[in-house]
Write a protein that holds these residues in place. Sequence first.
Motif, PDB file in Angstrom:
ATOM      1  N   ASP A 153     -37.465 -21.343   0.071  1.00  0.00           N
ATOM      2  CA  ASP A 153     -37.334 -19.988   0.070  1.00  0.00           C
ATOM      3  C   ASP A 153     -38.334 -19.274  -0.620  1.00  0.00           C
ATOM      4  OD1 ASP A 153     -34.728 -20.027   1.904  1.00  0.00           O
ATOM      5  OD2 ASP A 153     -33.626 -20.389   0.178  1.00  0.00           O
ATOM      6  N   ILE A 192     -29.812 -14.206   8.300  1.00  0.00           N
ATOM      7  CA  ILE A 192     -30.862 -15.139   8.752  1.00  0.00           C
ATOM      8  C   ILE A 192     -30.682 -15.313  10.195  1.00  0.00           C
ATOM      9  CG2 ILE A 192     -31.967 -17.613   9.085  1.00  0.00           C
ATOM     10  CD1 ILE A 192     -31.099 -17.855   6.217  1.00  0.00           C
ATOM     11  N   ASN A 221     -31.859 -11.981  11.533  1.00  0.00           N
ATOM     12  CA  ASN A 221     -33.485 -11.710  11.711  1.00  0.00           C
ATOM     13  C   ASN A 221     -34.168 -12.451  12.480  1.00  0.00           C
ATOM     14  OD1 ASN A 221     -35.916 -11.075  10.270  1.00  0.00           O
ATOM     15  ND2 ASN A 221     -35.854 -13.012   9.259  1.00  0.00           N
ATOM     16  N   VAL A 232     -25.772 -14.767   4.007  1.00  0.00           N
ATOM     17  CA  VAL A 232     -27.099 -15.276   3.770  1.00  0.00           C
ATOM     18  C   VAL A 232     -27.424 -16.079   5.256  1.00  0.00           C
ATOM     19  CG1 VAL A 232     -28.882 -16.906   3.197  1.00  0.00           C
ATOM     20  CG2 VAL A 232     -27.465 -15.668   1.447  1.00  0.00           C
ATOM     21  N   THR A 280     -40.353 -15.953   0.862  1.00  0.00           N
ATOM     22  CA  THR A 280     -40.166 -14.455   0.331  1.00  0.00           C
ATOM     23  C   THR A 280     -41.446 -14.116  -0.186  1.00  0.00           C
ATOM     24  OG1 THR A 280     -37.761 -15.294  -0.377  1.00  0.00           O
ATOM     25  CG2 THR A 280     -38.937 -13.411  -1.394  1.00  0.00           C
ATOM     26  N   ARG A 286     -41.968 -15.844   9.386  1.00  0.00           N
ATOM     27  CA  ARG A 286     -40.699 -15.253   9.162  1.00  0.00           C
ATOM     28  C   ARG A 286     -39.862 -16.317   9.931  1.00  0.00           C
ATOM     29  NH1 ARG A 286     -40.934  -9.154  10.730  1.00  0.00           N
ATOM     30  NH2 ARG A 286     -42.512  -9.898  12.363  1.00  0.00           N
ATOM     31  N   PHE A 339     -34.734  -6.456   5.340  1.00  0.00           N
ATOM     32  CA  PHE A 339     -34.802  -7.845   5.623  1.00  0.00           C
ATOM     33  C   PHE A 339     -35.718  -8.447   4.289  1.00  0.00           C
ATOM     34  CE2 PHE A 339     -34.377  -7.592  10.436  1.00  0.00           C
ATOM     35  CZ  PHE A 339     -32.962  -7.948  10.280  1.00  0.00           C
ATOM     36  N   ARG A 398     -37.810 -19.262   8.678  1.00  0.00           N
ATOM     37  CA  ARG A 398     -36.870 -18.948   7.735  1.00  0.00           C
ATOM     38  C   ARG A 398     -35.425 -19.577   8.646  1.00  0.00           C
ATOM     39  NH1 ARG A 398     -35.995 -16.402   3.183  1.00  0.00           N
ATOM     40  NH2 ARG A 398     -38.033 -15.407   3.508  1.00  0.00           N
ATOM     41  N   VAL A 399     -35.530 -19.632  10.216  1.00  0.00           N
ATOM     42  CA  VAL A 399     -34.522 -20.016  10.915  1.00  0.00           C
ATOM     43  C   VAL A 399     -34.095 -21.526  10.515  1.00  0.00           C
ATOM     44  CG1 VAL A 399     -33.596 -20.342  13.164  1.00  0.00           C
ATOM     45  CG2 VAL A 399     -35.453 -18.471  12.808  1.00  0.00           C
ATOM     46  N   PHE A 430     -33.821 -10.667   1.294  1.00  0.00           N
ATOM     47  CA  PHE A 430     -34.206 -12.078   0.823  1.00  0.00           C
ATOM     48  C   PHE A 430     -34.791 -12.134  -0.571  1.00  0.00           C
ATOM     49  CE2 PHE A 430     -34.897 -12.374   5.897  1.00  0.00           C
ATOM     50  CZ  PHE A 430     -33.660 -13.012   5.694  1.00  0.00           C
ATOM     51  N   LYS A 463     -33.337 -22.770   7.745  1.00  0.00           N
ATOM     52  CA  LYS A 463     -32.469 -22.616   6.890  1.00  0.00           C
ATOM     53  C   LYS A 463     -30.861 -22.955   7.478  1.00  0.00           C
ATOM     54  CE  LYS A 463     -31.755 -21.020   2.966  1.00  0.00           C
ATOM     55  NZ  LYS A 463     -31.477 -20.133   1.822  1.00  0.00           N
TER      56      LYS A 463
END
Length: 286
Positions: free
Chosen positions: A192, A129, A132, A125, A196, A237, A162, A240-241, A166, A243
């Motif tokens: 998340d 990420i 992505n 995951v 998502t 989007r 992607f 999400r970085v 996810f 995480k």
Amino acid sequence: MKGVVPVMAWQSHGDERDLGRTKLQDGIMIASTRVLSPTPSCNDSNGGLWRQESTGSACSSQNNKWTSGWGLSNVMTDPVFLDAEAMKEKVRQALHKPAYNVADFYKDSGVWQQIARSPFFENLVLGVIGFNAVWIAIDTDWNPSRMLNEAPVIFQLAQHFFCLFFVWEWLVRFMAFRSKISGLKDGWFVFDSVLTLMMVVETWVMSLYIHATGSSTTFGSGNSSALRIVRMLRLSRVARVAKILQALPDLVILLKGLFAAVRSVFFTFCLLLFIMYVFAIAMTQL
């Protein structure tokens, strides 16, 4: 040294009040042990001159009478120093406090929880990420189309990959929970879920709507409100970085320190601004 008197220097016929007054004048304060002259009710088994106070005994109640009269009850009974053992116990409890782990809410058996607990799943995951995040930069520079339906095939395939990955990740974590409502207790899972959902709306819902209504030309010709929605969904989007912070605890500590220092930095800025303002007014008058 003035005020320091050997213990055996006091005689058994000394008066309790004189003893208390002399000790107060000499500046001697005893935290938990009082020195008493022996009385018929307070002699120890050896007939000695000194003993420690026993809580709840007759000597204790008798001693409290004269200490209250001389205003020494708080001074004589409160400890001067903190209890070292109590402080150590607090530190031990803080160190041994169980760390939060979302896996505690997972099922004890089953395929979903086995996948969710797997280190390979976590590393996969994080790797996707990171990829992505790099792909977002490539898409921003090289994708000439605003809408996914009109983008080159490589960008469409990447976006669908992607989104599918996810959604699969979210489904694995959701099915691994023992109680589905427990997912609301985990901040990262809620984070998340929101990302998502926004990605599904951008990639599949908007694409199906445009394909069904044939309104791609409308989006490209000047429907500014719809374009803003699409741009906001695409910008989401990048969030999400965040995480990746799960794999970098040192960076989390650094960020917490920065947030803790915001208040001090703000007031320092206000002080410097005030000094600059005062001197600016003063210098204009010269």
